[in-house]
Design a protein around this motif. Structure first.
Motif, PDB file in Angstrom:
ATOM      1  N   ASP A  88       4.571 -12.525   8.728  1.00  0.00           N
ATOM      2  CA  ASP A  88       5.852 -12.971   9.272  1.00  0.00           C
ATOM      3  C   ASP A  88       6.829 -11.810   9.409  1.00  0.00           C
ATOM      4  N   SER A  89       6.880 -10.953   8.405  1.00  0.00           N
ATOM      5  CA  SER A  89       7.791  -9.801   8.453  1.00  0.00           C
ATOM      6  C   SER A  89       7.370  -8.807   9.527  1.00  0.00           C
ATOM      7  N   LEU A  90       6.073  -8.617   9.669  1.00  0.00           N
ATOM      8  CA  LEU A  90       5.568  -7.633  10.628  1.00  0.00           C
ATOM      9  C   LEU A  90       5.850  -8.057  12.064  1.00  0.00           C
ATOM     10  N   GLU A  91       5.736  -9.339  12.364  1.00  0.00           N
ATOM     11  CA  GLU A  91       5.919  -9.829  13.729  1.00  0.00           C
ATOM     12  C   GLU A  91       7.386 -10.067  14.078  1.00  0.00           C
ATOM     13  N   ARG A  92       8.288  -9.988  13.076  1.00  0.00           N
ATOM     14  CA  ARG A  92       9.700 -10.261  13.334  1.00  0.00           C
ATOM     15  C   ARG A  92      10.352  -9.050  14.005  1.00  0.00           C
ATOM     16  N   PRO A  93      10.997  -9.200  15.192  1.00  0.00           N
ATOM     17  CA  PRO A  93      11.588  -8.048  15.909  1.00  0.00           C
ATOM     18  C   PRO A  93      12.662  -7.326  15.112  1.00  0.00           C
ATOM     19  N   SER A  94      13.378  -8.031  14.240  1.00  0.00           N
ATOM     20  CA  SER A  94      14.495  -7.409  13.524  1.00  0.00           C
ATOM     21  C   SER A  94      14.045  -6.545  12.344  1.00  0.00           C
ATOM     22  N   THR A  95      12.764  -6.573  12.022  1.00  0.00           N
ATOM     23  CA  THR A  95      12.280  -5.796  10.872  1.00  0.00           C
ATOM     24  C   THR A  95      12.402  -4.306  11.144  1.00  0.00           C
TER      25      THR A  95
ATOM     26  N   ARG B 298       6.404   0.012   8.474  1.00  0.00           N
ATOM     27  CA  ARG B 298       5.458   1.039   8.050  1.00  0.00           C
ATOM     28  C   ARG B 298       4.870   0.704   6.681  1.00  0.00           C
ATOM     29  N   GLU B 299       5.711   0.198   5.769  1.00  0.00           N
ATOM     30  CA  GLU B 299       5.239  -0.164   4.435  1.00  0.00           C
ATOM     31  C   GLU B 299       4.273  -1.348   4.500  1.00  0.00           C
ATOM     32  N   LEU B 300       4.594  -2.361   5.322  1.00  0.00           N
ATOM     33  CA  LEU B 300       3.731  -3.533   5.442  1.00  0.00           C
ATOM     34  C   LEU B 300       2.382  -3.170   6.058  1.00  0.00           C
ATOM     35  N   ILE B 301       2.428  -2.359   7.123  1.00  0.00           N
ATOM     36  CA  ILE B 301       1.179  -1.950   7.778  1.00  0.00           C
ATOM     37  C   ILE B 301       0.308  -1.167   6.809  1.00  0.00           C
TER      38      ILE B 301
ATOM     39  N   ALA C 228      -7.055  -3.822  15.529  1.00  0.00           N
ATOM     40  CA  ALA C 228      -6.457  -3.496  16.825  1.00  0.00           C
ATOM     41  C   ALA C 228      -4.986  -3.882  16.850  1.00  0.00           C
ATOM     42  N   ARG C 229      -4.654  -5.021  16.235  1.00  0.00           N
ATOM     43  CA  ARG C 229      -3.249  -5.450  16.197  1.00  0.00           C
ATOM     44  C   ARG C 229      -2.421  -4.534  15.311  1.00  0.00           C
ATOM     45  N   LEU C 230      -2.977  -4.089  14.174  1.00  0.00           N
ATOM     46  CA  LEU C 230      -2.274  -3.122  13.330  1.00  0.00           C
ATOM     47  C   LEU C 230      -2.026  -1.822  14.087  1.00  0.00           C
ATOM     48  N   SER C 231      -3.030  -1.387  14.867  1.00  0.00           N
ATOM     49  CA  SER C 231      -2.867  -0.175  15.683  1.00  0.00           C
ATOM     50  C   SER C 231      -1.729  -0.348  16.676  1.00  0.00           C
ATOM     51  N   TYR C 232      -1.635  -1.549  17.268  1.00  0.00           N
ATOM     52  CA  TYR C 232      -0.575  -1.832  18.241  1.00  0.00           C
ATOM     53  C   TYR C 232       0.805  -1.719  17.595  1.00  0.00           C
ATOM     54  N   HIS C 233       0.948  -2.241  16.366  1.00  0.00           N
ATOM     55  CA  HIS C 233       2.240  -2.168  15.681  1.00  0.00           C
ATOM     56  C   HIS C 233       2.542  -0.755  15.193  1.00  0.00           C
ATOM     57  N   ALA C 234       1.507   0.001  14.838  1.00  0.00           N
ATOM     58  CA  ALA C 234       1.727   1.322  14.236  1.00  0.00           C
ATOM     59  C   ALA C 234       2.027   2.403  15.264  1.00  0.00           C
ATOM     60  N   VAL C 235       1.663   2.193  16.537  1.00  0.00           N
ATOM     61  CA  VAL C 235       1.778   3.269  17.519  1.00  0.00           C
ATOM     62  C   VAL C 235       3.229   3.675  17.762  1.00  0.00           C
ATOM     63  N   ASP C 236       4.176   2.735  17.594  1.00  0.00           N
ATOM     64  CA  ASP C 236       5.577   3.060  17.844  1.00  0.00           C
ATOM     65  C   ASP C 236       6.311   3.553  16.600  1.00  0.00           C
ATOM     66  N   LEU C 237       5.609   3.661  15.485  1.00  0.00           N
ATOM     67  CA  LEU C 237       6.235   4.193  14.279  1.00  0.00           C
ATOM     68  C   LEU C 237       6.259   5.719  14.331  1.00  0.00           C
ATOM     69  N   THR C 238       7.071   6.308  13.473  1.00  0.00           N
ATOM     70  CA  THR C 238       7.151   7.781  13.426  1.00  0.00           C
ATOM     71  C   THR C 238       6.067   8.387  12.548  1.00  0.00           C
ATOM     72  N   ASP C 239       5.297   7.550  11.854  1.00  0.00           N
ATOM     73  CA  ASP C 239       4.242   8.037  10.955  1.00  0.00           C
ATOM     74  C   ASP C 239       2.946   8.215  11.762  1.00  0.00           C
TER      75      ASP C 239
END
Length: 690
Positions: free
Chosen positions: A35-42, A48-51, A72-83
């Protein structure tokens, strides 16, 4: 990411719906994380910590069937992070797992993320490569919406490196696919990008035409404000590039007319504001331009993007230099150079160096030297990356062509094996039935009658074999005793006549030539008996041409591009047509190697239900057909084209390469009189025969 995202999201939703039931290896904590990962306001820090937590616990939290999609979904969320290190680790494992599960959907998604990562880090050739891989995988899965998006992504990379032709081809393919899907938003984006592509090439009327098509689709989909703002800004860019600064300023004003854009997307707002100021400056409205530049700079200073800040300071330095306010110009120039160097933006530095030479004339030699070196480096880098694009396309096309050839060979051998098996089975059944009937019918006959029949069969086979040997012996004797003997005699006569010009010698030469003509007729008669065997050699026409091109390519270093219309059954052509076309293409390629000084040759074979077209194009030095002398090779080509009822056209000009084209009707179709549209060449010298 188009349909891929929806599919992956649906897979995750299915998993999390079942995760609420207690079971081994599944933690309820995942529901909270999800829920936290998919929430836009996070915030990115929390994401980064959740992933990281989910990835660290991946081995015992996920059911096997959904493992590739979760990664694949984790990769999608992680690509826009600075890590970057976290993303690369997740993406690498996502690709490994997707391959092990043979899940091309998850693998295509992972390649897409990797392409976006390289695009963000300005590694455009790598971005193009991974977008290319993702496109092939998702297109094979039938995900046309994602395929069209990836064609646009590839075109974007090509456009940045001035590979306009390649970008245009990919955008046209994206339009074709979006048209099949009736995806109006995809059509809007493709036409929008195509208009920008043509603007960059200086084709302003064509660019405006495509922008109008994009506008029509944007109205149909009831596009949101951000899409309209971007559209107006890019349309303003076309008018500004074409010199119509008044219209450009009007469209830029429409792009920033909603003040809320400044708060929702300040970076875009500052870009549109800067473009408006540039149009006003070109119109001579200096005070308005200065105000707009300074407002945009204030917005960008709060954002802290070095590339944007370098742009604002560059435009202000140019404005103050033009107004004679040297101290302000020099101050903004210094800041622009600093931000451009900090952001590693060679394109902005390339703009700044000539301006710096004007503002600080005492250092002009230094800036011009820097400009020349940087410009050369950028040109070489662009050329290298465009070549890498071409190699990616070429290697993939070669791989596809090899696979298709192997598939054709496999199908051919399977068909032959099946045919032989069925024929053998039928023969066995027939023979067994005949033997059974023969036993029933002739069981009372004596052994002598059976022996007599057997002897007759042997005699018949011997006669057939004797006739074969007679024909072979006759052809051998004709060649040895007739042709070879006559040739030796004529050779001796001609050797004796060397250097003689008296009437008797001339008469003997004439007789020797007449004998040679007679021998020619003898050889023709012998060759006609063997001609059918030659026709049967071309069993797979396109494969034979591909092998011919590869042989010549290995020997000459030429790059060949063979294009066949897959809808045409080339093997259905009569043997005479195939052998003549094969020789025409062979002679044309040899002429290119000998005379054209070319680096690339394209063989294109097209056709429909009535006509065939064959084109051999090279990028060599070309020639003037009106002044060229017809050699033996061209005469042979003309003769073969006439023999199969076709037309030949050679189109060339000095420095423009050469195109040899053959047009012929299908067997049984009405012959043409040269009115086919593809025969209308412009701005070239042509040589027509036939």
């Amino acid at each position: 990411m188009g349909r891929v995202v929806h599919i992956l999201t649906a897979s995750l939703a299915f998993f999390f719906a079942h995760a609420q039931q207690p079971g081994p290896g599944i933690s309820r904590q995942l529901l909270v994380w999800k829920d936290s990962l998919e929430r836009p306001s996070t915030e990115d820090r929390v994401k980064r910590e959740l992933i990281g937590r989910i990835f660290d616990n991946r081995d015992h939290l996920w059911p096997d069937t959904l493992f590739p999609h979760v990664l694949a979904r984790l990769s999608y969320h992680a690509v826009d992070l600075t890590d970057d290190s976290l993303f690369l680790a997740i993406n690498r494992e996502a690709r490994l797992v997707a391959r092990s599960f043979r899940d091309t959907l998850a693998l295509g998604s992972a390649y897409w993320d990797l392409g976006w990562y390289h695009e963000k880090t300005l590694q455009r050739d790598s971005a193009y490569y991974y977008y290319f891989l993702a496109k092939d995988l998702l297109q094979a899965r039938g995900d046309l919406a994602s395929t069209a998006s990836l064609y646009r992504k590839m075109a974007s990379m090509q456009n940045l490196l001035k590979d306009y032709a390649g970008a245009e081809a990919n955008l046209v393919e994206a339009i074709r696919i979006s048209g099949i899907e009736e995806d109006k938003r995809g059509l809007f984006r493709s036409y929008h990008m195509l208009g920008t592509n043509l603007k960059d090439q200086g084709l302003y009327p064509e660019a405006l035409d495509y922008f109008e098509r994009a506008r029509g689709y944007l109205r149909e989909i009831d596009g949101g404000p951000n899409e309209w703002y971007a559209f107006y800004n890019n349309l303003g860019n076309v008018y500004r590039a074409s010199g119509n600064y008044q219209l450009a300023a009007e469209y830029y004003r429409q792009a920033i007319e909603n003040d809320s854009l400044e708060y929702k997307n300040p970076r875009e707002f500052s870009l549109y504001k800067t473009n408006l100021a540039t149009a006003l400056y070109a119109l001579g409205r200096i005070q308005e331009a200065e105000k707009a530049y300074l407002e945009a700079l204030a917005i960008r200073q709060s954002g802290g993007n070095a590339v944007d800040l370098a742009s604002s300071h560059y435009y202000l330095a140019r404005l103050y230099q033009g107004e004679g306010r040297d101290s302000l110009a020099e101050n903004h120039l210094e800041q622009a150079l600093g931000y451009a160097e900090a952001s590693n933006s060679p394109e902005r530095l390339l703009e700044l160096y000539p301006l710096a030479a004007q503002i600080v004339p005492q250092e002009a030699p230094y800036f011009f030297q820097q400009y020349a070196a940087l410009n050369q480096e950028l040109l070489e880098n662009e050329r290298d990356e465009r070549n890498r694009f071409a190699r990616i396309r070429y290697n993939t096309e070669q791989y596809i062509a090899q696979n298709e050839a192997l598939e054709q060979q496999l199908l051919l051998w399977v068909g032959i094996a099946l045919g032989v098996f069925l024929l053998g089975a039928a023969a066995v059944v027939i023979i067994l039935q005949r033997i059974r009937n023969q036993k029933l019918r002739f069981q009372q006959q004596q052994q002598a009658v059976n022996q007599e029949i057997f002897n007759l069969m042997l005699a018949q086979n011997e006669k057939i074999e004797q006739e074969k040997q007679k024909v072979q012996k006759r052809i051998s004797e004709e060649l040895h005793d007739g042709v070879l003997g006559e040739l030796n005699g004529i050779r001796m006569v001609l050797l004796g006549l060397n250097g003689k010009s008296d009437p008797a010698s001339l008469s003997m030469r004439t007789k020797a030539i007449e004998k040679l003509q007679g021998l020619q007729e003898d050889i023709r008669g012998i060759s006609h008996e063997l001609s059918n065997a030659v026709y049967r050699k071309i069993h797979n026409f396109t494969h034979s041409l591909t092998e011919l091109a590869e042989e010549i390519s290995l020997g000459s270093g030429l790059h060949f591009n063979c294009q066949y219309n897959q809808d045409v059954d080339w093997d259905a052509l009569p043997g005479e047509v195939k052998i003549n076309l094969y020789r025409v293409i062979q002679e044309s390629l040899q002429n290119v190697v000998k005379h054209a000084s070319a680096s690339e040759v394209t063989l294109q074979m097209e056709g429909d239900s009535t006509h065939l077209e064959i084109h051999v194009r090279d990028d060599g030095k070309g020639f003037n057909p009106r002044l060229a002398r017809k050699g033996i090779g061209l005469k042979n080509i003309q003769s073969r084209v006439r023999a199969i009822g076709g037309k030949l056209k050679v189109s060339s000009a000095p420095g423009k390469g050469t195109t040899l084209s053959v047009l012929l009707p299908w067997p049984g179709a009405n012959p043409l009189a040269g009115s086919h549209p593809s025969w209308k060449y412009r701005n070239t010298e042509t040589l027509e025969t036939g």
